[in-house]
Write a protein that holds these residues in place. Structure first.
Motif, short mmCIF file in Angstrom:
data_model
loop_
_atom_site.label_atom_id
_atom_site.label_comp_id
_atom_site.label_asym_id
_atom_site.label_seq_id
_atom_site.Cartn_x
_atom_site.Cartn_y
_atom_site.Cartn_z
N VAL B 18 0.98 -1.27 0.16
CA VAL B 18 -0.08 0.01 -0.19
C VAL B 18 0.95 1.20 -0.11
O VAL B 18 0.62 2.29 -0.80
N SER B 19 2.12 1.24 0.78
CA SER B 19 2.79 2.49 0.90
C SER B 19 3.59 2.63 -0.58
O SER B 19 3.76 3.83 -0.98
N GLY B 20 3.86 1.63 -1.34
CA GLY B 20 4.43 1.63 -2.50
C GLY B 20 3.35 2.19 -3.59
O GLY B 20 3.82 3.19 -4.26
N SER B 21 2.18 1.70 -3.47
CA SER B 21 0.91 2.20 -4.60
C SER B 21 0.81 3.49 -4.22
O SER B 21 0.46 4.35 -5.00
N LEU B 22 0.74 4.00 -3.07
CA LEU B 22 0.47 5.32 -2.37
C LEU B 22 1.57 6.39 -3.25
O LEU B 22 1.20 7.47 -3.78
N LEU B 90 0.66 6.82 3.88
CA LEU B 90 1.75 6.15 3.52
C LEU B 90 2.63 5.41 4.60
O LEU B 90 3.13 4.38 4.95
N LEU B 91 2.90 6.45 5.58
CA LEU B 91 3.90 6.29 6.74
C LEU B 91 3.09 5.21 7.71
O LEU B 91 3.96 4.54 8.28
N VAL B 92 2.03 5.43 7.98
CA VAL B 92 1.36 4.44 8.91
C VAL B 92 1.42 2.99 8.24
O VAL B 92 1.72 1.84 8.89
N PHE B 93 1.19 2.85 7.18
CA PHE B 93 1.08 1.31 6.24
C PHE B 93 2.63 0.98 6.38
O PHE B 93 2.78 -0.27 6.79
N ASP B 94 3.42 1.91 6.10
CA ASP B 94 4.83 1.44 6.14
C ASP B 94 5.42 1.08 7.47
O ASP B 94 5.93 0.02 7.49
N ALA B 95 4.81 1.60 8.59
CA ALA B 95 5.16 1.28 9.92
C ALA B 95 4.61 -0.06 10.25
O ALA B 95 5.01 -0.85 10.94
N GLY B 96 3.46 -0.45 9.67
CA GLY B 96 2.86 -1.67 9.88
C GLY B 96 3.55 -2.70 9.11
O GLY B 96 3.88 -3.98 9.68
N VAL B 183 6.42 -2.59 18.18
CA VAL B 183 7.00 -1.71 17.01
C VAL B 183 6.37 -0.83 16.41
O VAL B 183 6.71 0.44 16.22
N PHE B 184 4.98 -1.04 16.00
CA PHE B 184 4.28 -0.22 15.51
C PHE B 184 4.10 0.97 16.27
O PHE B 184 4.28 2.13 15.84
N VAL B 188 4.91 4.90 15.37
CA VAL B 188 4.12 5.90 15.18
C VAL B 188 4.28 7.24 16.29
O VAL B 188 3.95 8.23 15.92
N LEU B 189 4.47 6.61 17.45
CA LEU B 189 4.60 7.73 18.49
C LEU B 189 6.11 8.62 18.03
O LEU B 189 5.84 9.73 18.13
N ALA B 190 7.07 7.90 17.52
CA ALA B 190 8.10 8.75 17.32
C ALA B 190 7.96 9.74 16.01
O ALA B 190 8.44 10.85 16.25
N MET B 191 6.88 9.42 15.20
CA MET B 191 6.56 10.27 14.04
C MET B 191 5.75 11.37 14.70
O MET B 191 5.93 12.47 14.54
N ARG B 192 4.63 11.07 15.76
CA ARG B 192 3.94 12.00 16.17
C ARG B 192 4.67 13.11 16.97
O ARG B 192 4.29 14.26 17.03
N PHE B 193 5.77 12.58 17.74
CA PHE B 193 6.32 13.26 18.85
C PHE B 193 7.83 13.84 18.20
O PHE B 193 8.59 14.26 19.31
N SER B 194 7.85 13.54 17.10
CA SER B 194 9.41 13.76 16.40
C SER B 194 10.45 13.26 17.48
O SER B 194 11.46 13.97 17.77
N TRP B 195 10.33 12.04 18.00
CA TRP B 195 11.42 11.43 18.75
C TRP B 195 12.60 11.16 17.73
O TRP B 195 12.49 10.62 16.62
N HIS B 196 13.79 11.85 18.40
CA HIS B 196 14.85 11.26 17.42
C HIS B 196 16.09 11.18 17.87
O HIS B 196 16.37 11.20 19.36
N VAL B 197 17.28 10.99 17.18
CA VAL B 197 18.50 10.65 18.13
C VAL B 197 19.59 11.69 17.25
O VAL B 197 19.23 12.49 16.36
N PRO B 198 20.76 11.82 17.96
CA PRO B 198 21.86 12.98 17.55
C PRO B 198 22.14 12.70 16.04
O PRO B 198 22.00 11.65 15.31
N LYS B 199 22.66 13.84 15.44
CA LYS B 199 23.17 13.89 14.22
C LYS B 199 24.21 13.14 14.04
O LYS B 199 24.93 12.76 15.10
#
Lengths: 212, 212, 212
Positions: B18-22, B90-96, B183-184, B188-199
């Protein structure tokens, strides 16, 4: 220090991984992206070679292969050059990986019984594969195709010399280090003095200015 | 419903497809391009894993694997979100797909006798491979490398938990569903709250603003 | 002339290699880059097919496969069209490779005992793989996904006809030439008359104008 094939291979992985991690830094990726792009660059060529040879890829058979990319991530995080001079550093490390992998890849193919010409092609695949994947994944035209200098020719020279001397029974660690030095020097001099070869179309075909 | 590995795998293929087709839709591709990009996204990671494992890739051994991409094409054609909100979908299906493939890939490697560390690496390869191919083929910087959130870390967690509990003899369909949910949710929470790691470069290196 | 599978395969490699070398010329690559991109285009699809089939890739088992890319480099260097008309030439040669590879790839898979559906998928992989790699490596959206005409459908037709008639025991050199002619003609007519299929999203979904 005994220059075993494993040690030379791991050093080659480290060199290419540094080039991948530097590109990751330039693209603004995070440290995980740096590890992934470094691993792909350092391990991609060897994985492709091993798939073609029909053996389990080194990187998965011996997870110690992920140690050099990890060290590369740390090295780039701590000691990155300035952003203005990163590209020269990237290309020098890339040249180091190129020099070692054209030898290591050719030897592995010969040891597994491939005929010399196929072994040379597999040495080229090992040497060119990782850098190609790095640039493709980072969405830029591969360094390999930069017409301003030569890239594949030093790798072909290294693979060819390795196959030649292997048949003469004259390949040891010091020989490999010597060939690697020749390949590395040729590549670096080509960059420094813009040694290049003719374009893909003859000059009588009119204006084929590159579209990038 | 019995949660067999095959069913979980096919659901993962569907999510990634689905992510690819989107993405195909966003790029203006036609329905055939949608099927091809969906198939590459849904099947690419597993094919790569199987090539490394030295077995015939599932997608070619069991053509039923092309059914989920076909369903994904139809679903996107009929029920696509608006173009403004396609990326979140797209990103939610990708997360699945990510959540299921890190488990399925690790288990397949363990079942074929790979040691736990290699199995985790192959689980990561399965989970990250398809999305990477999707973005590379569609000529964009891979989602995997987006430094605004985390992507590979949830997959690593899922692969690691799977390998750990497999050794304890405690892996069944419901366990897999539980890990996939973790994992999902993390992704999804990381996307929602922009959890990230150092550059990739330390902050004392001056301005390494990304060049995209 | 006896139309052996080897000869048809080598002609297909030459056609695809010309398309790769022409793209190399357009990008301003040098003759070595022309050889590398031509080789990747001509040999990439077959290497991928052979890896999936679990056999040593033709290109490495029989280095004669590098002869057509070498001839393609020379042909493009000497006889390139003008830069304004290179794209039509590229696409016609690409169509020639497509027409031969969908047959050759399907037959090889059938000869190695794959069931018909898997053989058709491997024929498609052979036919589409090289051109996809060419475009990905040269950093452009693959021709395969161009929604203005059809590309994969002629290949599917060729692979399907080959599998059908192979089961009827009715495949020889002339048959292959006939199918290749049909596939090539269909692809060229599709380009000429812009035959196309519906977009990936239904027309009722509002404005999904392509973002390239």
């Amino acid at each position: 220090m005994v220059l075993t094939p494993l040690i030379l291979d791991l050093i080659g992985v480290f060199f290419f991984a540094v080039s991948g991690s530097l590109l990751a830094a330039r693209r603004g990726f995070d440290i995980v992206g740096s590890l992934l792009l470094g691993s792909l660059t350092g391990l991609g060529g060897g994985v492709l070679r091993d798939l073609i040879l029909g053996v389990t890829p080194n990187a998965f058979a011996h997870p110690v292969y992920f140690l050099p990319p990890l060290l590369a991530v740390i090295a780039v995080y701590l000691f990155a050059p300035s952003v203005d001079s990163y590209k020269g550093t990237l290309l020098v490390f890339d040249a180091g990986g190129l020099a070692l992998f054209c030898i290591v890849g050719t030897l592995k193919a010969l040891d597994l019984g491939m005929p010399p010409v196929a072994a040379i092609l597999l040495g080229m695949t090992t040497a060119l594969g990782g850098g190609l994947m790095r640039d493709v994944v980072a969405n830029q035209v591969p360094t390999l195709f930069d017409p301003k200098d030569i890239y594949a020719i030093p790798a072909l020279l290294g693979a060819g010399l390795t196959a030649l001397f292997w048949q003469l029974g004259f390949v040891n660690g010091w020989f490999q280090l010597g060939v690697a030095t020749v390949v590395f020097t040729l590549r670096v001099l080509a960059m420094r003095f813009s040694w290049h070869v003719p374009k893909a179309v003859g000059p009588w075909h009119g204006n084929w200015a590159p579209r990038l």
